[in-house]
Motif scaffolding. Structure first.
Motif, PDB file in Angstrom:
ATOM      1  N   CYS A 172       0.930  -1.162   0.007  1.00  0.00           N
ATOM      2  CA  CYS A 172       0.057  -0.014  -0.018  1.00  0.00           C
ATOM      3  C   CYS A 172       0.775   1.313   0.063  1.00  0.00           C
ATOM      4  O   CYS A 172       0.556   2.043  -0.760  1.00  0.00           O
ATOM      5  CB  CYS A 172      -0.774   0.043   1.122  1.00  0.00           C
ATOM      6  SG  CYS A 172      -2.013  -1.377   1.149  1.00  0.00           S
ATOM      7  N   GLU A 204       0.570   3.971  -3.009  1.00  0.00           N
ATOM      8  CA  GLU A 204       0.374   5.503  -2.498  1.00  0.00           C
ATOM      9  C   GLU A 204       1.463   6.454  -3.192  1.00  0.00           C
ATOM     10  O   GLU A 204       1.111   7.482  -3.648  1.00  0.00           O
ATOM     11  CB  GLU A 204       0.374   5.712  -1.021  1.00  0.00           C
ATOM     12  CG  GLU A 204      -0.882   5.187  -0.343  1.00  0.00           C
ATOM     13  CD  GLU A 204      -0.935   4.745   1.135  1.00  0.00           C
ATOM     14  OE1 GLU A 204      -0.166   5.124   1.727  1.00  0.00           O
ATOM     15  OE2 GLU A 204      -1.898   4.113   1.420  1.00  0.00           O
ATOM     16  N   ASP A 245       0.955   7.254  -6.363  1.00  0.00           N
ATOM     17  CA  ASP A 245      -0.164   8.008  -6.631  1.00  0.00           C
ATOM     18  C   ASP A 245      -0.988   6.972  -7.491  1.00  0.00           C
ATOM     19  O   ASP A 245      -1.996   7.643  -8.154  1.00  0.00           O
ATOM     20  CB  ASP A 245       0.066   9.264  -7.410  1.00  0.00           C
ATOM     21  CG  ASP A 245      -1.036  10.130  -7.309  1.00  0.00           C
ATOM     22  OD1 ASP A 245      -1.757  10.154  -6.266  1.00  0.00           O
ATOM     23  OD2 ASP A 245      -1.359  11.012  -8.343  1.00  0.00           O
ATOM     24  N   SER A 254      -4.787   4.492  -7.039  1.00  0.00           N
ATOM     25  CA  SER A 254      -5.656   4.303  -6.160  1.00  0.00           C
ATOM     26  C   SER A 254      -5.956   2.644  -6.048  1.00  0.00           C
ATOM     27  O   SER A 254      -5.471   1.994  -7.010  1.00  0.00           O
ATOM     28  CB  SER A 254      -7.014   4.683  -6.540  1.00  0.00           C
ATOM     29  OG  SER A 254      -7.265   4.413  -8.139  1.00  0.00           O
TER      30      SER A 254
END
Length: 153
Positions: A67, A71, A74, A76
């Protein structure tokens, strides 16, 4: 299942993953962001699903390494799976990994995956067993296609 590895697992990658995943140096996650973002372009019509950590592993580290990289890139994602409490993969031999019981369950709130394409994302592809278990749960719940992307293979 079709897996794409972004990097080859070599000495350099081993040092990077040790620093990031096991020592908690969150700053180094950006080193993979550009390549990860580029690799994800061909999966624009997929639900991006990082493999979860057990609650114990998450408490130990304080973050999910996959994760964190998503992140940083960038990107989702949606956490479709929960993980049972089992001993860490890094402490298991190849034979033990291949015999591993199903560690995942579909999160109740994410049952709407029927006819969806899902990309499982994990850090290191060793035996592929963890990814196969994740795909199995997703297919049983109606996913149309499941592929995987790992940072290294």
């Amino acid at each position: 299942m079709n897996n794409q590895g972004i990097f080859r697992y070599d000495e350099g990658f081993q040092r990077w993953i040790e620093s990031y995943k096991f020592k908690g140096d969150y700053r180094v996650r950006g080193g993979i962001a550009k390549e990860l973002k580029e690799a994800l372009k061909k999966y624009s019509d997929y639900l991006i699903c990082p493999l979860p950590l057990s609650k114990e592993r998450f408490r130990e580290r304080g973050f999910n390494q996959v994760c964190g990289c998503l992140e940083s890139a960038d990107c989702s994602y949606i956490e479709l799976l929960d993980r049972k409490e089992l001993s860490p993969q890094s402490e298991k031999s190849r034979a033990e990994r291949l015999k591993m019981e199903q560690p995942f369950a579909l999160k109740v709130e994410n049952r709407k995956i029927r006819n969806q394409r899902v990309l499982l994302v994990d850090d290191v592809y060793t035996t592929g067993r963890t990814l196969f278990h994740g795909a199995e749960i997703l297919y049983k719940n109606g996913a149309k296609t499941v592929k995987s992307l790992t940072f290294s293979r």
